[in-house]
Design a protein around this motif. Structure first.
Motif, PDB file in Angstrom:
ATOM      1  N   ASP A 113      40.271  46.281  40.406  1.00  0.00           N
ATOM      2  CA  ASP A 113      39.454  47.024  39.449  1.00  0.00           C
ATOM      3  C   ASP A 113      40.074  47.038  38.058  1.00  0.00           C
ATOM      4  O   ASP A 113      39.396  46.779  37.063  1.00  0.00           O
ATOM      5  CB  ASP A 113      39.225  48.463  39.932  1.00  0.00           C
ATOM      6  CG  ASP A 113      38.443  48.510  41.236  1.00  0.00           C
ATOM      7  OD1 ASP A 113      37.564  47.639  41.445  1.00  0.00           O
ATOM      8  OD2 ASP A 113      38.718  49.400  42.049  1.00  0.00           O
ATOM      9  N   THR A 114      41.359  47.350  37.974  1.00  0.00           N
ATOM     10  CA  THR A 114      42.016  47.476  36.671  1.00  0.00           C
ATOM     11  C   THR A 114      42.673  46.176  36.217  1.00  0.00           C
ATOM     12  O   THR A 114      43.022  46.043  35.044  1.00  0.00           O
ATOM     13  CB  THR A 114      43.108  48.562  36.711  1.00  0.00           C
ATOM     14  OG1 THR A 114      44.144  48.143  37.608  1.00  0.00           O
ATOM     15  CG2 THR A 114      42.540  49.897  37.134  1.00  0.00           C
ATOM     16  N   LYS A 115      42.886  45.241  37.149  1.00  0.00           N
ATOM     17  CA  LYS A 115      43.586  43.969  36.896  1.00  0.00           C
ATOM     18  C   LYS A 115      45.070  44.187  36.596  1.00  0.00           C
ATOM     19  O   LYS A 115      45.757  43.276  36.160  1.00  0.00           O
ATOM     20  CB  LYS A 115      42.932  43.170  35.763  1.00  0.00           C
ATOM     21  CG  LYS A 115      41.453  42.920  35.943  1.00  0.00           C
ATOM     22  CD  LYS A 115      41.169  42.081  37.151  1.00  0.00           C
ATOM     23  CE  LYS A 115      39.692  41.738  37.197  1.00  0.00           C
ATOM     24  NZ  LYS A 115      39.101  41.777  38.477  1.00  0.00           N
ATOM     25  N   PHE A 116      45.585  45.388  36.810  1.00  0.00           N
ATOM     26  CA  PHE A 116      47.002  45.676  36.647  1.00  0.00           C
ATOM     27  C   PHE A 116      47.737  45.341  37.935  1.00  0.00           C
ATOM     28  O   PHE A 116      47.170  45.405  39.018  1.00  0.00           O
ATOM     29  CB  PHE A 116      47.229  47.157  36.330  1.00  0.00           C
ATOM     30  CG  PHE A 116      47.131  47.501  34.877  1.00  0.00           C
ATOM     31  CD1 PHE A 116      48.245  47.958  34.190  1.00  0.00           C
ATOM     32  CD2 PHE A 116      45.937  47.384  34.185  1.00  0.00           C
ATOM     33  CE1 PHE A 116      48.167  48.288  32.849  1.00  0.00           C
ATOM     34  CE2 PHE A 116      45.845  47.707  32.848  1.00  0.00           C
ATOM     35  CZ  PHE A 116      46.969  48.154  32.175  1.00  0.00           C
ATOM     36  N   TYR A 117      49.000  45.006  37.799  1.00  0.00           N
ATOM     37  CA  TYR A 117      49.872  44.836  38.952  1.00  0.00           C
ATOM     38  C   TYR A 117      50.494  46.190  39.256  1.00  0.00           C
ATOM     39  O   TYR A 117      50.926  46.895  38.345  1.00  0.00           O
ATOM     40  CB  TYR A 117      50.971  43.817  38.671  1.00  0.00           C
ATOM     41  CG  TYR A 117      50.439  42.406  38.567  1.00  0.00           C
ATOM     42  CD1 TYR A 117      50.257  41.638  39.714  1.00  0.00           C
ATOM     43  CD2 TYR A 117      50.113  41.847  37.337  1.00  0.00           C
ATOM     44  CE1 TYR A 117      49.762  40.339  39.624  1.00  0.00           C
ATOM     45  CE2 TYR A 117      49.621  40.553  37.244  1.00  0.00           C
ATOM     46  CZ  TYR A 117      49.445  39.813  38.384  1.00  0.00           C
ATOM     47  OH  TYR A 117      48.948  38.538  38.302  1.00  0.00           O
ATOM     48  N   VAL A 118      50.496  46.562  40.517  1.00  0.00           N
ATOM     49  CA  VAL A 118      51.126  47.807  40.943  1.00  0.00           C
ATOM     50  C   VAL A 118      52.206  47.449  41.958  1.00  0.00           C
ATOM     51  O   VAL A 118      52.048  46.521  42.740  1.00  0.00           O
ATOM     52  CB  VAL A 118      50.103  48.802  41.543  1.00  0.00           C
ATOM     53  CG1 VAL A 118      49.135  49.284  40.490  1.00  0.00           C
ATOM     54  CG2 VAL A 118      49.331  48.183  42.696  1.00  0.00           C
ATOM     55  N   GLY A 119      53.309  48.181  41.901  1.00  0.00           N
ATOM     56  CA  GLY A 119      54.403  47.862  42.799  1.00  0.00           C
ATOM     57  C   GLY A 119      55.183  49.089  43.204  1.00  0.00           C
ATOM     58  O   GLY A 119      55.157  50.114  42.521  1.00  0.00           O
TER      59      GLY A 119
END
Length: 60
Positions: free
Chosen positions: A13-19
């Motif tokens: 949805d946001t196109k962000f990478y989360v880790g």
């Protein structure tokens, strides 16, 4: 120097990478690129390691 393994995913949805670092409470972040995510996780881990009340959780 300590080495930690992080799990990274891209949010559709946001196109962000989360880790996050499994078993390391509070060690999570996000970034627009994998490089930014790595830098952000590095900063978070440094801050958490300064906390003397840090408690690691067992995984597996």
């Amino acid at each position: 120097m300590k080495t930690f393994t992080a799990i990274a995913e891209r949010d559709p949805d946001t196109k962000f990478y989360v880790g996050y670092v499994p078993g390391f409470p509070g060690a999570h972040s996000q970034g627009e690129t994998l490089d930014e995510l790595q830098e952000n996780l590095h900063e978070v881990i440094e801050m958490l390691l300064e906390d003397e009340d840090l408690g690691f959780c067992s995984v597996g």
